[in-house]
Scaffold this motif. Structure first.
Motif: not given
Length: 180
Positions: A79-82, A96-103, A110-111, A116-119
């Protein structure tokens, strides 16, 4: 009497030895608990990101994820990397890279800690990306073009006139020689 002094010396020596051992065990550094290590890693990455060193922050997080592979903390590090990837101040990553990481984070079973913050972060990043894409509108040529200066408009009209004249000349030549 000699025996008593020897005995008292041995007792004193043992007491000093025990006191020394007790003091060493108290001062010995214990390894940080997993939660402390996770929080220390996040704090170190935050310091790097605040200084503008996003690659360094990502390296800290990636190292922790490798060392803690298979743990809940390693899962949450993604999450923090994204988060740092979608930061507008980060010039080495893209939305776009960040969105892929969030997805990837959101699809990880296990996440759970930052879901909620990621959404919210995903929706925000998508909005920013949509705004950026809307700003990059293609330039329309022809009558609907909006020109900044009158000189640009005159130059565009001259160019259109030259193209129209060239097309007329081509048509005249073709009509003059119908055998071709």
């Amino acid at each position: 009497m000699i025996r008593r002094s020897t005995l008292s010396r041995v007792v004193v020596a043992c007491a000093l030895l025990l006191a020394g051992c007790a003091k060493q065990s108290v001062t010995a550094a214990k390894p940080p608990t997993p939660a402390e290590a996770f929080m220390n890693t996040i704090a170190a990455a935050n310091k790097r990101a605040e200084a503008g060193d996003y690659l360094g922050a990502d390296r800290i997080l990636a190292d922790f994820a490798l060392k803690s592979r298979g743990t809940d903390d390693a899962t949450e590090i993604s999450f923090w990397r994204a988060l740092y990837m979608v930061d507008p101040s980060n010039k080495t990553a893209s939305i776009p890279e960040g969105l892929r990481a969030i997805d990837i984070y959101l699809s990880t079973p296990g996440a759970k800690m930052y879901k909620p913050q990621a959404l919210v972060l995903k929706r925000t990043a998508q909005s920013v990306q949509a705004l950026k894409n809307a700003q990059i509108a293609p330039k329309i040529s022809g009558r609907d073009t909006v020109y900044v200066t009158r000189e640009e408009e005159i130059a565009a009209l001259k160019d259109q006139l030259a193209k129209a004249n060239a097309e007329l000349d081509r048509i005249k030549k073709r009509l003059a020689n119908p055998e071709r």
